[in-house]
Design a protein around this motif. Structure first.
Motif, PDB file in Angstrom:
ATOM      1  N   ALA A  62       0.775  -1.263   0.109  1.00  0.00           N
ATOM      2  CA  ALA A  62      -0.310  -0.029  -0.087  1.00  0.00           C
ATOM      3  C   ALA A  62       0.861   1.096  -0.187  1.00  0.00           C
ATOM      4  N   THR A  63       2.028   1.242   0.481  1.00  0.00           N
ATOM      5  CA  THR A  63       2.992   2.327   0.777  1.00  0.00           C
ATOM      6  C   THR A  63       3.972   2.249  -0.310  1.00  0.00           C
ATOM      7  N   SER A  64       3.761   1.420  -1.459  1.00  0.00           N
ATOM      8  CA  SER A  64       4.962   1.457  -2.376  1.00  0.00           C
ATOM      9  C   SER A  64       4.148   1.774  -3.902  1.00  0.00           C
ATOM     10  N   PRO A  65       3.929   2.679  -4.100  1.00  0.00           N
ATOM     11  CA  PRO A  65       3.200   2.953  -5.426  1.00  0.00           C
ATOM     12  C   PRO A  65       4.115   3.355  -6.524  1.00  0.00           C
ATOM     13  N   GLY A  66       5.282   3.394  -5.976  1.00  0.00           N
ATOM     14  CA  GLY A  66       6.392   3.870  -7.328  1.00  0.00           C
ATOM     15  C   GLY A  66       6.443   5.217  -7.318  1.00  0.00           C
ATOM     16  N   GLN A  67       6.912   5.752  -8.401  1.00  0.00           N
ATOM     17  CA  GLN A  67       7.170   7.225  -8.675  1.00  0.00           C
ATOM     18  C   GLN A  67       5.854   8.098  -8.361  1.00  0.00           C
ATOM     19  N   SER A  68       6.064   8.882  -7.426  1.00  0.00           N
ATOM     20  CA  SER A  68       4.705   9.929  -7.077  1.00  0.00           C
ATOM     21  C   SER A  68       4.439  10.620  -8.457  1.00  0.00           C
ATOM     22  N   THR A  69       3.200  10.616  -8.665  1.00  0.00           N
ATOM     23  CA  THR A  69       2.586  11.464  -9.767  1.00  0.00           C
ATOM     24  C   THR A  69       1.931  12.697  -9.399  1.00  0.00           C
ATOM     25  N   LEU A  70       2.230  13.067  -8.059  1.00  0.00           N
ATOM     26  CA  LEU A  70       1.780  14.489  -7.507  1.00  0.00           C
ATOM     27  C   LEU A  70       3.165  15.127  -7.021  1.00  0.00           C
ATOM     28  N   GLY A  71       4.235  14.491  -7.161  1.00  0.00           N
ATOM     29  CA  GLY A  71       5.496  15.258  -7.020  1.00  0.00           C
ATOM     30  C   GLY A  71       6.086  15.011  -5.551  1.00  0.00           C
ATOM     31  N   LEU A  72       5.601  14.180  -4.908  1.00  0.00           N
ATOM     32  CA  LEU A  72       5.877  14.070  -3.422  1.00  0.00           C
ATOM     33  C   LEU A  72       7.176  13.109  -3.316  1.00  0.00           C
ATOM     34  N   SER A  73       7.859  13.270  -2.299  1.00  0.00           N
ATOM     35  CA  SER A  73       8.888  12.433  -2.113  1.00  0.00           C
ATOM     36  C   SER A  73       8.343  10.963  -1.581  1.00  0.00           C
ATOM     37  N   SER A  74       9.068  10.069  -1.643  1.00  0.00           N
ATOM     38  CA  SER A  74       8.504   8.711  -1.303  1.00  0.00           C
ATOM     39  C   SER A  74       8.226   8.571   0.169  1.00  0.00           C
ATOM     40  N   GLY A  75       9.201   9.304   1.058  1.00  0.00           N
ATOM     41  CA  GLY A  75       8.894   9.314   2.420  1.00  0.00           C
ATOM     42  C   GLY A  75       7.722  10.045   2.752  1.00  0.00           C
ATOM     43  N   TRP A  76       7.279  11.298   2.094  1.00  0.00           N
ATOM     44  CA  TRP A  76       6.162  12.089   2.587  1.00  0.00           C
ATOM     45  C   TRP A  76       4.933  11.020   1.891  1.00  0.00           C
ATOM     46  N   LEU A  77       5.045  10.486   0.915  1.00  0.00           N
ATOM     47  CA  LEU A  77       3.932   9.805   0.298  1.00  0.00           C
ATOM     48  C   LEU A  77       3.482   8.753   1.085  1.00  0.00           C
ATOM     49  N   THR A  78       4.417   7.824   1.751  1.00  0.00           N
ATOM     50  CA  THR A  78       4.313   6.996   2.724  1.00  0.00           C
ATOM     51  C   THR A  78       3.727   7.385   3.746  1.00  0.00           C
ATOM     52  N   VAL A  79       4.224   8.383   4.522  1.00  0.00           N
ATOM     53  CA  VAL A  79       3.418   9.082   5.818  1.00  0.00           C
ATOM     54  C   VAL A  79       1.994   9.454   5.401  1.00  0.00           C
ATOM     55  N   ILE A  80       1.695  10.026   4.287  1.00  0.00           N
ATOM     56  CA  ILE A  80       0.324  10.161   3.995  1.00  0.00           C
ATOM     57  C   ILE A  80      -0.570   9.283   3.931  1.00  0.00           C
ATOM     58  N   LEU A  81      -0.052   8.142   3.240  1.00  0.00           N
ATOM     59  CA  LEU A  81      -0.934   6.915   2.800  1.00  0.00           C
ATOM     60  C   LEU A  81      -1.121   6.277   4.431  1.00  0.00           C
ATOM     61  N   VAL A  82      -0.288   6.239   5.226  1.00  0.00           N
ATOM     62  CA  VAL A  82      -0.467   5.595   6.576  1.00  0.00           C
ATOM     63  C   VAL A  82      -1.664   6.463   7.295  1.00  0.00           C
ATOM     64  N   THR A  83      -1.392   7.828   7.185  1.00  0.00           N
ATOM     65  CA  THR A  83      -2.254   8.695   7.884  1.00  0.00           C
ATOM     66  C   THR A  83      -3.725   8.352   7.314  1.00  0.00           C
ATOM     67  N   LEU A  84      -3.750   8.457   6.056  1.00  0.00           N
ATOM     68  CA  LEU A  84      -5.086   8.188   5.482  1.00  0.00           C
ATOM     69  C   LEU A  84      -5.849   6.873   5.802  1.00  0.00           C
ATOM     70  N   TYR A  85      -4.830   5.879   5.926  1.00  0.00           N
ATOM     71  CA  TYR A  85      -5.565   4.556   6.466  1.00  0.00           C
ATOM     72  C   TYR A  85      -5.887   4.810   7.961  1.00  0.00           C
ATOM     73  N   SER A  86      -5.104   5.195   8.843  1.00  0.00           N
ATOM     74  CA  SER A  86      -5.591   5.354  10.162  1.00  0.00           C
ATOM     75  C   SER A  86      -6.900   6.331  10.526  1.00  0.00           C
ATOM     76  N   VAL A  87      -7.082   7.361   9.599  1.00  0.00           N
ATOM     77  CA  VAL A  87      -8.314   8.159   9.748  1.00  0.00           C
ATOM     78  C   VAL A  87      -9.333   7.257   9.126  1.00  0.00           C
ATOM     79  N   ALA A  88      -9.290   6.813   7.965  1.00  0.00           N
ATOM     80  CA  ALA A  88     -10.304   5.801   7.390  1.00  0.00           C
ATOM     81  C   ALA A  88     -10.593   4.674   8.493  1.00  0.00           C
ATOM     82  N   ASP A  89      -9.781   4.114   9.146  1.00  0.00           N
ATOM     83  CA  ASP A  89      -9.927   2.915  10.059  1.00  0.00           C
ATOM     84  C   ASP A  89     -10.845   3.548  11.343  1.00  0.00           C
ATOM     85  N   THR A  90     -10.409   4.544  11.644  1.00  0.00           N
ATOM     86  CA  THR A  90     -11.154   5.542  12.849  1.00  0.00           C
ATOM     87  C   THR A  90     -12.627   5.357  12.273  1.00  0.00           C
ATOM     88  N   VAL A  91     -12.567   6.033  11.364  1.00  0.00           N
ATOM     89  CA  VAL A  91     -14.072   6.311  10.840  1.00  0.00           C
ATOM     90  C   VAL A  91     -15.016   5.329  10.680  1.00  0.00           C
TER      91      VAL A  91
END
Length: 394
Positions: free
Chosen positions: A230-259
């Protein structure tokens, strides 16, 4: 904390891109063993002692993980982190198992209410317990975002941000140790004389077995794809670094899981009420709904193999994964203990809660195990190949 720090582990163990997969697998396996022991011998200790001991272990290890990574060579730190993750899992297993046992124990004071099928059911505190864990996950993700934003993106900055992240998490955990033990002290201790016989425990398993199977399958699907694929989508299409994209995806999962934790019960009750009477039980509905999530596995595999090249698609899939995980999991946690009568079957209710937690950890462990060959298929450089390459180079 481990999931939120996936980017930290990847930057710290550059010769082992699969570190997140292996750490997750070790953590869940050790937690499962701890939960299994707790389900049979946990009654020997008070909830207050369990919360205090479990949270203290977690806090101590959270401090030791970044310290060992900074002070030791990559090879030695990798091995040491495996050991520390195992110890962390013991503390986590004690607190998580005790949390749902505690929720079942205090639920007896809430009495009974009419369920969706008109039968009398016992209210439980599994939903707030599950939602509380979800909110904790969201808090951890935002702490990670703050710590990552406060430092540079180079190797030294990553280590500093990791140390701050784990340090803050450890302080919060120590506060939980104090508060949890004080709150749990309000309940009388559980005596060994009140424990269930093996025949009684088997009867509990039979009564809630579909909820348990659903819980297993929910977490097999989730952990097979998260966090590695889930956190290995390859080259970012939004210009994000791999580290930041990983943090964003993990955060989205946590928020969605809580909802999902918050809306799961009313949503499933509404679906159940719309079914023709007698078609299936709530257990069966939850079971089959959990089976439908298997379609997410090939979708995440396509994303990881870069057949789907879109950050937005990765975010949508992650949200769907988190929502469905939280919604279905909380139904299992709520309904399984609620099938037993308050006061008259308090021990059965607590054991049903332990069964659900063990089922959850069994599913997570099996899912994390399945993630290893799946990563080998879609991410050759991030699966076993990455680990073997590290060993050969050293």
């Amino acid at each position: 904390s481990l999931l939120a720090a996936v980017d930290f582990f990847r930057s710290s163990f550059k010769h082992s891109p699969s570190a997140a997969v292996w750490f997750t697998w070790v953590f869940e396996l050790a937690t499962l063993v701890t939960l299994s022991a707790l389900s049979t011998h946990g009654e020997r200790f008070s909830f207050s002692f369990r919360f205090r001991a479990g949270f203290f272990i977690v806090a101590a290890v959270l401090v030791m993980i970044p310290t060992s990574i900074v002070m030791l060579s990559e090879h030695v730190a990798w091995s040491m982190t495996i050991v520390l993750v195992s110890i962390l899992a013991i503390g986590s297993g004690i607190t998580e198992g005790s949390l749902y046992g505690f929720a079942a124990a205090v639920s007896s004071a809430s009495g009974q209410h009419s369920g969706a099928n008109g039968e009398q059911e016992t209210a439980t505190f599994a939903t707030p317990a599950q939602a509380g864990q979800g909110f904790a996950g969201v808090l951890v993700c935002f702490i990670r975002i703050g710590s990552k934003a406060a430092f540079n993106t180079d190797t030294e900055g990553a280590r500093q941000s990791g140390a701050v992240f784990f340090g803050v998490s450890a302080l919060i955990t120590m506060a939980c140790s104090f508060l949890g033990s004080r709150i749990a002290a309000a309940l009388p201790p559980v005596h060994v004389d009140d424990t269930l016989t093996w025949a009684e425990k088997t009867a509990v398993v039979k009564k809630v077995h579909k909820y348990a199977l659903a819980q297993v399958f929910i977490n097999v699907v989730t952990m097979a794809v998260f966090p590695a694929m889930a956190t290995s989508p390859g080259q970012s299409t939004l210009g994000l670094s791999s580290g930041w994209l990983t943090v964003i995806l993990v955060t989205l999962y946590s928020v969605a899981d809580t909802v999902g934790n918050l809306v799961g019960m009313p949503l499933m009750d509404r679906c159940f009420q719309r079914l023709p009477k007698g078609v299936m039980t709530m257990q069966s509905l939850t079971y089959w709904a959990s089976m439908l999530r298997v379609i997410l596995v090939p979708l995440f595999m396509m994303q990881a193999a870069e057949r789907i090249k879109s950050d937005l698609a990765a975010m949508v899939l992650t949200v769907v994964l988190g929502l469905s995980n939280g919604a279905l999991s909380v139904v299992c946690m709520e309904k399984a203990p609620g099938t037993f009568v308050a006061s008259a079957e308090d021990r059965e209710r607590e054991h049903a809660s332990y069964i659900m937690v063990v089922a959850l950890l069994l599913g997570v462990t099996l899912g994390a195990t399945l993630a290893i060959p799946l990563n080998l298929l879609v991410l050759p450089a991030g699966g076993w190949h990455g680990l073997l390459s590290q060993r050969v180079m050293q």
